[in-house]
Design an enzyme around this catalytic site. Structure first.
Site, mmCIF file in Angstrom:
data_model
loop_
_atom_site.group_PDB
_atom_site.id
_atom_site.type_symbol
_atom_site.label_atom_id
_atom_site.label_comp_id
_atom_site.label_asym_id
_atom_site.label_seq_id
_atom_site.Cartn_x
_atom_site.Cartn_y
_atom_site.Cartn_z
ATOM 1 N N PRO A 2 44.835 41.291 46.324
ATOM 2 C CA PRO A 2 43.576 41.956 46.669
ATOM 3 C C PRO A 2 43.308 43.289 45.979
ATOM 4 O O PRO A 2 43.293 44.310 46.603
ATOM 5 C CB PRO A 2 43.669 42.132 48.184
ATOM 6 C CG PRO A 2 45.098 42.085 48.506
ATOM 7 C CD PRO A 2 45.802 41.370 47.396
ATOM 8 N N GLU A 3 43.068 43.296 44.678
ATOM 9 C CA GLU A 3 42.381 44.434 44.085
ATOM 10 C C GLU A 3 40.935 43.975 43.905
ATOM 11 O O GLU A 3 40.602 42.832 44.251
ATOM 12 C CB GLU A 3 43.063 44.883 42.777
ATOM 13 C CG GLU A 3 44.462 45.451 43.066
ATOM 14 C CD GLU A 3 45.108 46.250 41.926
ATOM 15 O OE1 GLU A 3 44.381 46.807 41.105
ATOM 16 O OE2 GLU A 3 46.341 46.307 41.887
ATOM 17 N N LYS A 51 37.106 47.004 47.055
ATOM 18 C CA LYS A 51 37.969 46.025 47.716
ATOM 19 C C LYS A 51 37.345 45.499 49.006
ATOM 20 O O LYS A 51 38.007 44.838 49.797
ATOM 21 C CB LYS A 51 39.332 46.668 48.020
ATOM 22 C CG LYS A 51 40.061 47.126 46.765
ATOM 23 C CD LYS A 51 41.274 47.942 47.105
ATOM 24 C CE LYS A 51 41.880 48.544 45.840
ATOM 25 N NZ LYS A 51 42.927 49.526 46.130
#
Length: 262
Positions: A2-3, A51
DNA sequence: TACTCATGAGCAA
DNA sequence: TGCTCCTGAGTAG
């Protein structure tokens, strides 16, 4: 992973699979108590900033989702699978189910609260303003700060969507030492950091993985070859042969090359 | 089976 | 700066 690139990919996928459709929404785990309120509502559009992802429904209902380190999405085609493990929320139409596990944030907000979230977030390289205003915002925050650039890139109020992997790789590519104060950087260097963020995150959206070596932009070489410095502590730099260094900075692992990033 | 670690971030001290 | 929360994968024994 999760970037920012992951979140934008998921938002795109949501628009393709669920955009304009009436969704079934439930929370098998029970922790997303607003699921019932959203069940049977039509998803207008999904969007992403940094994000964070936003699912815009009718009646000013917006779901804000932040994956944190652990959050994950899974999409299933065909019949909805049996629930396995901790599923915070499921979104479904006939033939497709999206499952969300372990997010840091999953909450319903309205457009006023959304505006407040937007205000807090720095410019997103994946939502670049063609007039360059987003770059100007980034540059002005960096120039004014005596904080090391290695920390500034991780600060979502300065630039949104960069995480630990891109932080290390973008600084390596720019040959900038992570300890350099923002205010000590030249405009040319700040401009290069922004342009490279736009480039790398876009490649990330394309492939779904973080590839930072130009020679592999067209094809993923596998995780051991993708990067210059990330998770390569003790190994030799691919350019100058010095050993890659690992330090802790603000509780996070910071990788850099002491030869290339003087 | 138990332990460690991770791509994040808010909060208290 | 250190603690906390969230979850699952990988590894040591």
């Amino acid at each position: 992973m999760p970037e920012g690139h992951t979140v934008h990919r998921i938002a795109n996928e949501f628009n393709e699979l669920f955009g304009g459709k009436v969704l079934r929404v439930d929370s098998p785990q029970g922790r997303f108590t607003d699921a019932r309120m959203l069940d049977g509502q039509r998803l207008k559009v999904a969007s992403a900033v940094g994000k964070q992802m936003f699912l815009h429904f009718q009646d000013d209902l917006i779901i804000r989702i932040h994956l944190g380190i652990y959050g994950k999405w899974q999409f299933h085609k065909g019949l909805a699978p049996e629930v396995v493990g901790q599923v915070r929320v499921r979104f479904a139409v006939d033939g497709v189910t999206a499952e969300l596990r372990g997010p840091t944030v999953c909450e319903v907000i309205d457009s006023k609260a959304l505006a407040e979230v937007y205000d807090r977030l720095g410019p997103d390289p994946l939502n670049p303003d063609p007039n360059g205003r987003e770059f100007e915002r980034f540059a002005s925050k960096v120039k004014k700060s005596s904080t090391p650039i290695g920390l500034l890139l991780m600060n979502q109020e300065v630039i949104s969507g960069i995480g630990n992997v891109y932080r290390a790789e973008i600084l390596y590519r720019a040959k900038i030492n992570p300890h350099t104060k923002g205010s000590d950087l030249k405009t040319r260097q700040i401009s290069e950091l922004w342009a490279d963020s736009v480039k790398l995150l876009s490649i990330g959206v394309l492939h779904g993985v973080m590839i930072t070596r130009d020679e592999f932009f067209d094809e993923d070489p596998g995780k051991l070859e993708r990067n210059w410095v990330y998770k390569r502590e003790g190994q030799t730099c691919r350019k100058c042969r010095k050993k890659i260094v690992l330090e802790m900075a603000a509780g996070r692992k910071l990788y850099f090359c002491p030869g290339c990033q003087r």
